[in-house]
Design a protein around this motif. Sequence first.
Motif, PDB file in Angstrom:
ATOM      1  N   ALA A   1      -7.170   0.739  15.351  1.00  0.00           N
ATOM      2  CA  ALA A   1      -7.980   1.705  16.101  1.00  0.00           C
ATOM      3  C   ALA A   1      -7.292   2.073  17.420  1.00  0.00           C
ATOM      4  N   ASP A   2      -6.675   1.065  18.075  1.00  0.00           N
ATOM      5  CA  ASP A   2      -5.947   1.329  19.320  1.00  0.00           C
ATOM      6  C   ASP A   2      -4.805   2.313  19.101  1.00  0.00           C
ATOM      7  N   GLU A   3      -4.054   2.099  18.039  1.00  0.00           N
ATOM      8  CA  GLU A   3      -2.922   2.987  17.767  1.00  0.00           C
ATOM      9  C   GLU A   3      -3.409   4.419  17.522  1.00  0.00           C
ATOM     10  N   LEU A   4      -4.493   4.546  16.782  1.00  0.00           N
ATOM     11  CA  LEU A   4      -5.003   5.898  16.501  1.00  0.00           C
ATOM     12  C   LEU A   4      -5.509   6.565  17.770  1.00  0.00           C
ATOM     13  N   SER A   5      -6.150   5.800  18.655  1.00  0.00           N
ATOM     14  CA  SER A   5      -6.659   6.431  19.871  1.00  0.00           C
ATOM     15  C   SER A   5      -5.530   6.736  20.849  1.00  0.00           C
ATOM     16  N   HIS A   6      -4.474   5.912  20.837  1.00  0.00           N
ATOM     17  CA  HIS A   6      -3.321   6.196  21.714  1.00  0.00           C
ATOM     18  C   HIS A   6      -2.408   7.268  21.124  1.00  0.00           C
TER      19      HIS A   6
ATOM     20  N   HIS B   1       0.095   6.622  19.055  1.00  0.00           N
ATOM     21  CA  HIS B   1       1.448   6.106  18.825  1.00  0.00           C
ATOM     22  C   HIS B   1       1.368   4.694  18.248  1.00  0.00           C
ATOM     23  N   VAL B   2       2.514   4.239  17.749  1.00  0.00           N
ATOM     24  CA  VAL B   2       2.602   2.926  17.113  1.00  0.00           C
ATOM     25  C   VAL B   2       2.816   1.856  18.175  1.00  0.00           C
ATOM     26  N   HIS B   3       2.168   0.722  18.004  1.00  0.00           N
ATOM     27  CA  HIS B   3       2.411  -0.442  18.855  1.00  0.00           C
ATOM     28  C   HIS B   3       3.286  -1.433  18.108  1.00  0.00           C
ATOM     29  N   GLY B   4       4.086  -2.190  18.863  1.00  0.00           N
ATOM     30  CA  GLY B   4       4.898  -3.241  18.246  1.00  0.00           C
ATOM     31  C   GLY B   4       6.265  -2.738  17.850  1.00  0.00           C
ATOM     32  N   PRO B   5       6.908  -3.400  16.868  1.00  0.00           N
ATOM     33  CA  PRO B   5       8.294  -3.054  16.521  1.00  0.00           C
ATOM     34  C   PRO B   5       8.462  -1.568  16.185  1.00  0.00           C
ATOM     35  N   GLY B   6       9.432  -0.937  16.801  1.00  0.00           N
ATOM     36  CA  GLY B   6       9.704   0.480  16.547  1.00  0.00           C
ATOM     37  C   GLY B   6       8.753   1.403  17.290  1.00  0.00           C
ATOM     38  N   GLY B   7       7.815   0.839  18.038  1.00  0.00           N
ATOM     39  CA  GLY B   7       6.849   1.682  18.755  1.00  0.00           C
ATOM     40  C   GLY B   7       6.739   1.258  20.209  1.00  0.00           C
ATOM     41  N   HIS B   8       5.576   1.491  20.787  1.00  0.00           N
ATOM     42  CA  HIS B   8       5.380   1.197  22.203  1.00  0.00           C
ATOM     43  C   HIS B   8       5.047  -0.283  22.398  1.00  0.00           C
ATOM     44  N   HIS B   9       5.524  -0.808  23.494  1.00  0.00           N
ATOM     45  CA  HIS B   9       5.182  -2.171  23.880  1.00  0.00           C
ATOM     46  C   HIS B   9       4.427  -2.088  25.200  1.00  0.00           C
ATOM     47  N   HIS B  10       3.145  -2.269  25.160  1.00  0.00           N
ATOM     48  CA  HIS B  10       2.387  -2.250  26.408  1.00  0.00           C
ATOM     49  C   HIS B  10       1.019  -2.899  26.227  1.00  0.00           C
TER      50      HIS B  10
ATOM     51  N   MET C   1       0.836  -1.211   0.000  1.00  0.00           N
ATOM     52  CA  MET C   1       0.000   0.000   0.000  1.00  0.00           C
ATOM     53  C   MET C   1       0.869   1.259   0.000  1.00  0.00           C
ATOM     54  N   GLN C   2       0.259   2.342  -0.410  1.00  0.00           N
ATOM     55  CA  GLN C   2       0.967   3.618  -0.424  1.00  0.00           C
ATOM     56  C   GLN C   2       0.801   4.321   0.924  1.00  0.00           C
ATOM     57  N   ILE C   3       1.807   5.133   1.246  1.00  0.00           N
ATOM     58  CA  ILE C   3       1.738   5.899   2.494  1.00  0.00           C
ATOM     59  C   ILE C   3       0.665   6.977   2.357  1.00  0.00           C
ATOM     60  N   THR C   4      -0.261   6.938   3.296  1.00  0.00           N
ATOM     61  CA  THR C   4      -1.367   7.881   3.304  1.00  0.00           C
ATOM     62  C   THR C   4      -1.709   8.176   4.762  1.00  0.00           C
ATOM     63  N   LYS C   5      -2.648   9.086   4.982  1.00  0.00           N
ATOM     64  CA  LYS C   5      -3.004   9.451   6.356  1.00  0.00           C
ATOM     65  C   LYS C   5      -3.377   8.206   7.155  1.00  0.00           C
ATOM     66  N   ASN C   6      -2.865   8.128   8.393  1.00  0.00           N
ATOM     67  CA  ASN C   6      -3.124   7.029   9.323  1.00  0.00           C
ATOM     68  C   ASN C   6      -2.447   5.715   8.952  1.00  0.00           C
ATOM     69  N   ALA C   7      -1.505   5.753   8.021  1.00  0.00           N
ATOM     70  CA  ALA C   7      -0.667   4.574   7.780  1.00  0.00           C
ATOM     71  C   ALA C   7       0.435   4.539   8.836  1.00  0.00           C
ATOM     72  N   VAL C   8       0.767   3.324   9.287  1.00  0.00           N
ATOM     73  CA  VAL C   8       1.958   3.145  10.118  1.00  0.00           C
ATOM     74  C   VAL C   8       3.119   2.864   9.175  1.00  0.00           C
ATOM     75  N   VAL C   9       4.109   3.734   9.227  1.00  0.00           N
ATOM     76  CA  VAL C   9       5.259   3.641   8.328  1.00  0.00           C
ATOM     77  C   VAL C   9       6.487   3.292   9.159  1.00  0.00           C
TER      78      VAL C   9
ATOM     79  N   TYR D   1       6.192   5.396  12.724  1.00  0.00           N
ATOM     80  CA  TYR D   1       5.336   6.530  13.088  1.00  0.00           C
ATOM     81  C   TYR D   1       4.008   6.397  12.369  1.00  0.00           C
ATOM     82  N   ILE D   2       3.037   7.166  12.815  1.00  0.00           N
ATOM     83  CA  ILE D   2       1.725   7.195  12.156  1.00  0.00           C
ATOM     84  C   ILE D   2       1.682   8.414  11.245  1.00  0.00           C
ATOM     85  N   HIS D   3       1.468   8.182   9.952  1.00  0.00           N
ATOM     86  CA  HIS D   3       1.536   9.249   8.962  1.00  0.00           C
ATOM     87  C   HIS D   3       0.357  10.217   9.115  1.00  0.00           C
ATOM     88  N   GLY D   4       0.680  11.504   8.987  1.00  0.00           N
ATOM     89  CA  GLY D   4      -0.351  12.539   9.005  1.00  0.00           C
ATOM     90  C   GLY D   4      -0.636  13.092  10.385  1.00  0.00           C
ATOM     91  N   MET D   5       0.122  12.654  11.394  1.00  0.00           N
ATOM     92  CA  MET D   5      -0.126  13.138  12.756  1.00  0.00           C
ATOM     93  C   MET D   5       0.952  14.104  13.242  1.00  0.00           C
TER      94      MET D   5
END
Length: 156
Positions: free
Chosen positions: A140-145, A147-156, A1-9, A34-38
């Motif tokens: 949806a969790d990532e958007l409400s938090h 931040h990114v979850h998993g590799p390169g992001g938050h682990h919780h 997919m292409q990078i667009t708003k709300n994509a995790v890159v 990171y989450i694109h567009g934020m």
Amino acid sequence: MQITKNAVVSFHYTLNDPEGNVLDSSDGREAFAYIHGMGMIVPGLEQQLEGKTAGTKLKAEVAPDQGYGEVNPELMQKVPLDRFGGQNVEAGMQFQTPDNMVWTVVEVADGHAMLNGNHPLAGVTLHFNVEITDVRMATADELSHGHVHGPGGHHH
Ligand code: ZN
């Protein structure tokens, strides 16, 4: 997919200044995610990643006004040492004021400290070498938090 708003890159990067010095790099670390567009990365880089896909390598040059901003001379302040409540003040020290500004001591001389409240990369044209490793939609969790979850992001 292409990078667009709300994509995790996820991407690996090297950041150089115009003289070619390495300022930062993901070398030896997990890809940065990171989450694109934020507004989580500098605007000039975010714009240049828009529409790209995983596997793409690109060079992105980002002017200060699209990066960490221009140097604001009003954020260079000379402060008498007696304003530091007796603590030892040395060049390179950083501290935060109640307004969440981070100040770096540039120099101590003549009973004064020269403080710089600019971002360390203010006024610097940024040269990124980027390799995009993964693009997916945020959960949806990532958007409400926010931040990114998993590799390169938050682990919780
Ligand atoms: Zn979270």
